[in-house]
Design a protein around this motif. Sequence first.
Motif, PDB file in Angstrom:
ATOM      1  N   ILE A  69       0.082   8.469  10.305  1.00  0.00           N
ATOM      2  CA  ILE A  69      -0.596   9.729  10.006  1.00  0.00           C
ATOM      3  C   ILE A  69      -0.928  10.467  11.296  1.00  0.00           C
ATOM      4  CG2 ILE A  69      -2.725  10.718   9.063  1.00  0.00           C
ATOM      5  CD1 ILE A  69      -2.642   8.485   6.950  1.00  0.00           C
ATOM      6  N   ASP A  70      -1.354   9.738  12.321  1.00  0.00           N
ATOM      7  CA  ASP A  70      -1.633  10.368  13.619  1.00  0.00           C
ATOM      8  C   ASP A  70      -0.398  11.048  14.183  1.00  0.00           C
ATOM      9  OD1 ASP A  70      -4.226   9.507  13.485  1.00  0.00           O
ATOM     10  OD2 ASP A  70      -3.939   7.793  14.818  1.00  0.00           O
ATOM     11  N   ILE A  71       0.726  10.391  14.081  1.00  0.00           N
ATOM     12  CA  ILE A  71       1.984  10.962  14.587  1.00  0.00           C
ATOM     13  C   ILE A  71       2.363  12.206  13.793  1.00  0.00           C
ATOM     14  CG2 ILE A  71       4.466  10.552  14.805  1.00  0.00           C
ATOM     15  CD1 ILE A  71       3.738   7.654  15.538  1.00  0.00           C
ATOM     16  N   MET A  72       2.192  12.174  12.482  1.00  0.00           N
ATOM     17  CA  MET A  72       2.543  13.328  11.658  1.00  0.00           C
ATOM     18  C   MET A  72       1.647  14.529  11.988  1.00  0.00           C
ATOM     19  SD  MET A  72       5.151  12.351  10.178  1.00  0.00           S
ATOM     20  CE  MET A  72       5.451  13.705   9.095  1.00  0.00           C
ATOM     21  N   PHE A  73       0.351  14.293  12.209  1.00  0.00           N
ATOM     22  CA  PHE A  73      -0.535  15.398  12.596  1.00  0.00           C
ATOM     23  C   PHE A  73      -0.158  15.946  13.969  1.00  0.00           C
ATOM     24  CE2 PHE A  73      -3.761  13.930   9.419  1.00  0.00           C
ATOM     25  CZ  PHE A  73      -3.772  15.111   8.694  1.00  0.00           C
ATOM     26  N   PHE A  74       0.207  15.085  14.887  1.00  0.00           N
ATOM     27  CA  PHE A  74       0.644  15.533  16.205  1.00  0.00           C
ATOM     28  C   PHE A  74       1.888  16.412  16.077  1.00  0.00           C
ATOM     29  CE2 PHE A  74       3.376  14.928  19.925  1.00  0.00           C
ATOM     30  CZ  PHE A  74       2.551  15.461  20.889  1.00  0.00           C
ATOM     31  N   LEU A  75       2.855  15.995  15.269  1.00  0.00           N
ATOM     32  CA  LEU A  75       4.064  16.798  15.082  1.00  0.00           C
ATOM     33  C   LEU A  75       3.740  18.134  14.420  1.00  0.00           C
ATOM     34  CD1 LEU A  75       6.629  14.082  13.976  1.00  0.00           C
ATOM     35  CD2 LEU A  75       6.601  15.351  16.117  1.00  0.00           C
ATOM     36  N   LEU A  76       2.837  18.119  13.451  1.00  0.00           N
ATOM     37  CA  LEU A  76       2.444  19.356  12.788  1.00  0.00           C
ATOM     38  C   LEU A  76       1.836  20.333  13.786  1.00  0.00           C
ATOM     39  CD1 LEU A  76       2.006  20.926  10.110  1.00  0.00           C
ATOM     40  CD2 LEU A  76      -0.230  19.829  10.019  1.00  0.00           C
ATOM     41  N   VAL A  77       0.922  19.869  14.609  1.00  0.00           N
ATOM     42  CA  VAL A  77       0.289  20.727  15.613  1.00  0.00           C
ATOM     43  C   VAL A  77       1.335  21.221  16.623  1.00  0.00           C
ATOM     44  CG1 VAL A  77      -1.338  20.733  17.553  1.00  0.00           C
ATOM     45  CG2 VAL A  77      -2.005  19.732  15.362  1.00  0.00           C
ATOM     46  N   PHE A  78       2.236  20.356  17.027  1.00  0.00           N
ATOM     47  CA  PHE A  78       3.284  20.742  17.975  1.00  0.00           C
ATOM     48  C   PHE A  78       4.138  21.875  17.404  1.00  0.00           C
ATOM     49  CE2 PHE A  78       7.695  20.260  19.370  1.00  0.00           C
ATOM     50  CZ  PHE A  78       7.537  20.492  20.721  1.00  0.00           C
ATOM     51  N   PHE A  79       4.594  21.736  16.170  1.00  0.00           N
ATOM     52  CA  PHE A  79       5.449  22.771  15.581  1.00  0.00           C
ATOM     53  C   PHE A  79       4.687  24.069  15.340  1.00  0.00           C
ATOM     54  CE2 PHE A  79       8.200  19.126  14.334  1.00  0.00           C
ATOM     55  CZ  PHE A  79       9.302  19.534  15.069  1.00  0.00           C
ATOM     56  N   ILE A  80       3.418  23.994  15.011  1.00  0.00           N
ATOM     57  CA  ILE A  80       2.628  25.217  14.851  1.00  0.00           C
ATOM     58  C   ILE A  80       2.509  25.943  16.185  1.00  0.00           C
ATOM     59  CG2 ILE A  80       0.293  26.082  14.415  1.00  0.00           C
ATOM     60  CD1 ILE A  80       0.099  24.005  12.168  1.00  0.00           C
ATOM     61  N   MET A  81       2.228  25.208  17.256  1.00  0.00           N
ATOM     62  CA  MET A  81       2.089  25.835  18.564  1.00  0.00           C
ATOM     63  C   MET A  81       3.408  26.450  19.035  1.00  0.00           C
ATOM     64  SD  MET A  81      -1.049  25.582  19.215  1.00  0.00           S
ATOM     65  CE  MET A  81      -1.180  26.006  20.925  1.00  0.00           C
ATOM     66  N   VAL A  82       4.512  25.765  18.807  1.00  0.00           N
ATOM     67  CA  VAL A  82       5.821  26.299  19.202  1.00  0.00           C
ATOM     68  C   VAL A  82       6.128  27.554  18.406  1.00  0.00           C
ATOM     69  CG1 VAL A  82       8.295  25.843  19.129  1.00  0.00           C
ATOM     70  CG2 VAL A  82       6.755  24.124  20.042  1.00  0.00           C
ATOM     71  N   THR A  83       5.825  27.542  17.115  1.00  0.00           N
ATOM     72  CA  THR A  83       6.090  28.706  16.279  1.00  0.00           C
ATOM     73  C   THR A  83       5.249  29.901  16.724  1.00  0.00           C
ATOM     74  OG1 THR A  83       6.583  27.253  14.417  1.00  0.00           O
ATOM     75  CG2 THR A  83       6.126  29.546  13.906  1.00  0.00           C
ATOM     76  N   LEU A  84       4.003  29.686  17.076  1.00  0.00           N
ATOM     77  CA  LEU A  84       3.164  30.794  17.529  1.00  0.00           C
ATOM     78  C   LEU A  84       3.687  31.406  18.816  1.00  0.00           C
ATOM     79  CD1 LEU A  84      -0.424  29.462  16.766  1.00  0.00           C
ATOM     80  CD2 LEU A  84       0.835  31.245  15.569  1.00  0.00           C
TER      81      LEU A  84
END
Length: 131
Positions: free
Chosen positions: A18-33
């Motif tokens: 779950i920690d890894i999935m949240f990290f990936l989610l935050v990473f993709f949100i930041m890249v998209t922004l």
Amino acid sequence: MRYLQPRRKARIEIVPMIDIMFFLLVFFIMVTLNMIPASGLDSRLPGSSSAERLEPPQIVISLDAAGLIRVDQRDLTLGQLAERLRAQGRETRVVIAGAEAAALGDLVAVMDACRHAGITRIGIATREPGA
């Protein structure tokens, strides 16, 4: 005499996954922004009733009311802008997103810098009237 120890069942730990999935989610949100052109630009575009939609630009040049030129959230001078556009090539599509209160002289200076760099595909960003 030998005692047999009960066998432990294998456990799958979910918390690290779950920690890894949240990290990936935050990473993709930041890249998209960061991929959204001219994000965070605080300006009011001028309105136009005859504006046409163009293909997405490769470079968005922001021009504010004080004459500040910005590309990819970096302040540039006219000379730096011309150098950057020269490095991009002649087929680059450029859109100038000027604030409604920007001076016409500043807009013409930015367009001249584009033309001196060999760019001929220049658009001006507008908004729909009443929007």
